[in-house]
Design a protein around this motif. Structure first.
Motif, PDB file in Angstrom:
ATOM      1  N   SER A  25     -28.056 -21.350  32.075  1.00 52.97           N
ATOM      2  CA  SER A  25     -29.334 -20.921  31.523  1.00 52.97           C
ATOM      3  C   SER A  25     -29.938 -21.977  30.616  1.00 52.97           C
ATOM      4  N   THR A  26     -29.162 -22.972  30.190  1.00 57.23           N
ATOM      5  CA  THR A  26     -29.663 -24.039  29.345  1.00 57.23           C
ATOM      6  C   THR A  26     -29.356 -25.379  29.982  1.00 57.23           C
ATOM      7  N   VAL A  27     -30.070 -26.412  29.533  1.00 53.88           N
ATOM      8  CA  VAL A  27     -29.896 -27.746  30.082  1.00 53.88           C
ATOM      9  C   VAL A  27     -29.181 -28.619  29.063  1.00 53.88           C
ATOM     10  N   THR A  28     -28.019 -29.146  29.434  1.00 55.40           N
ATOM     11  CA  THR A  28     -27.304 -30.101  28.600  1.00 55.40           C
ATOM     12  C   THR A  28     -27.942 -31.473  28.812  1.00 55.40           C
ATOM     13  N   PRO A  29     -28.344 -32.173  27.743  1.00 52.83           N
ATOM     14  CA  PRO A  29     -29.092 -33.425  27.907  1.00 52.83           C
ATOM     15  C   PRO A  29     -28.418 -34.443  28.826  1.00 52.83           C
ATOM     16  N   CYS A  39     -38.880 -32.694  38.541  1.00 57.97           N
ATOM     17  CA  CYS A  39     -37.668 -32.204  37.861  1.00 57.97           C
ATOM     18  C   CYS A  39     -37.808 -32.385  36.348  1.00 57.97           C
ATOM     19  N   ASN A  40     -38.084 -33.611  35.929  1.00 56.70           N
ATOM     20  CA  ASN A  40     -38.447 -33.932  34.542  1.00 56.70           C
ATOM     21  C   ASN A  40     -37.504 -33.336  33.498  1.00 56.70           C
ATOM     22  N   GLY A  41     -36.222 -33.203  33.852  1.00 55.31           N
ATOM     23  CA  GLY A  41     -35.247 -32.702  32.901  1.00 55.31           C
ATOM     24  C   GLY A  41     -35.277 -31.207  32.658  1.00 55.31           C
ATOM     25  N   TYR A  42     -36.001 -30.463  33.511  1.00 55.17           N
ATOM     26  CA  TYR A  42     -36.124 -29.018  33.304  1.00 55.17           C
ATOM     27  C   TYR A  42     -34.880 -28.261  33.762  1.00 55.17           C
ATOM     28  N   HIS A  43     -34.045 -28.894  34.565  1.00 52.40           N
ATOM     29  CA  HIS A  43     -32.809 -28.259  35.011  1.00 52.40           C
ATOM     30  C   HIS A  43     -31.726 -29.338  35.081  1.00 52.40           C
ATOM     31  N   GLU A  44     -30.477 -28.935  35.316  1.00 53.24           N
ATOM     32  CA  GLU A  44     -29.387 -29.895  35.425  1.00 53.24           C
ATOM     33  C   GLU A  44     -29.286 -30.416  36.853  1.00 53.24           C
ATOM     34  N   PHE A  45     -28.777 -31.636  36.998  1.00 52.56           N
ATOM     35  CA  PHE A  45     -28.844 -32.250  38.316  1.00 52.56           C
ATOM     36  C   PHE A  45     -28.001 -31.531  39.362  1.00 52.56           C
TER      37      PHE A  45
END
Length: 279
Positions: A25-29, A39-45
């Motif tokens: 539910s959250t994105v780890t940097p 994608c722009n960092g909105y989800h994990e790869f």
């Protein structure tokens, strides 16, 4: 080929031996996806369907003494297109080493992993196993040296160690969609790793082992090549993994992840540690 990370994800990670079954539910940097501009960092790869379709790996083995990749349009073994990932590399590993009192030491990390399944064996549970610091690409056409820099950031944020890593990655061994770069650290840099490291989601602990011990515990792997390299095809390794390696330190015994063990045996058999660990 899937991610080697030990966190949960909605993408299958069967090829790397790790369970990835629960969506985040959250994105780890460190795992933020930039595979496409959208994608722009909105989800994990690992949660990116475009990345999972396009990041295809190449089977085979070759040594690059100048860190130059071979490029392919297709993996004939798997029958997969490599147009979106022509190097066929899906994972970057670091074999970090130091020289102390004229002896070479190798760095391994403990991670929660599953051993590679043997044929007809029950699916193993996760356990803490020795592996190499590693990472996966987070965007299309990411330079492998940038992926390697992210792998190093999992174990240190010391800028004196991390800022010049790209220029220090001078050779690699390619093994079945993975790349292993040797990275030499002087004693001051190695001490930074030991003193500054803190447990994180990717890596639980770090351990140095003398190279002679590692070599002495490494099983024989006679006739490790299934086929030699041909004009348009890489040499292929056998996938029968010998008995598991175990290393001891501080009165504790650690088991090597079978995939990392394969990398080490390939270095020994295909290149030689003297050549691979040149400073």
């Amino acid at each position: 080929m899937a991610s080697n990370n030990s966190r949960s994800s909605s993408v299958s990670c069967a090829d790397s031996g790790i369970s990835c079954s629960t969506a985040l539910s959250t994105v780890t940097p460190q795992y933020a996806c930039y595979w496409t501009p959208n994608c722009n960092g909105y989800h994990e790869f690992d949660d990116c369907p475009m990345r999972s379709r396009q990041l295809r790996g190449k089977l085979g083995i070759y040594y690059s003494p100048n860190a130059v990749f071979k490029r392919f349009m297709r993996d004939q073994i798997n029958g997969l297109s490599l147009e979106s990932n022509p190097t066929g590399c899906t994972m970057v590993n670091l074999l970090i080493y130091k020289i102390e009192n004229d002896e070479t030491w190798l760095l391994f990390a403990t991670k929660l992993l599953r051993q590679k399944q043997q044929k007809n064996a029950a699916k193993p549970s996760q356990q803490l196993l020795l592996a190499l610091p590693s990472s996966n690409p987070c965007k299309k056409d990411e330079l492998q040296k940038d992926t390697a820099a992210r792998a190093l950031e999992y174990i240190t944020n010391e800028t004196e160690v991390t800022k010049k890593i790209r220029s220090r990655l001078k050779r690699f061994l390619f093994v079945d969609a993975s790349v292993i770069y040797p990275l030499f650290l002087n004693n001051e840099e190695a001490n930074h790793l030991k003193n500054d490291f803190s447990t994180n989601e990717e890596i639980r602990s770090l351990h140095w082992f003398p190279l002679p011990m590692v070599l002495s515990r490494m099983p024989q792997w006679d006739d490790y090549l299934r086929t030699e390299a041909a004009e348009k095809e890489l040499a292929q390794i056998k996938h029968n993994f010998p008995e598991q390696m175990k290393l001891n330190t501080d009165n504790q015994e650690y088991t090597m992840w079978s995939v990392a063990q394969c990398y080490l045996m390939c270095i020994r058999n295909h290149v030689g540690f003297d050549t691979f660990l040149q400073i």
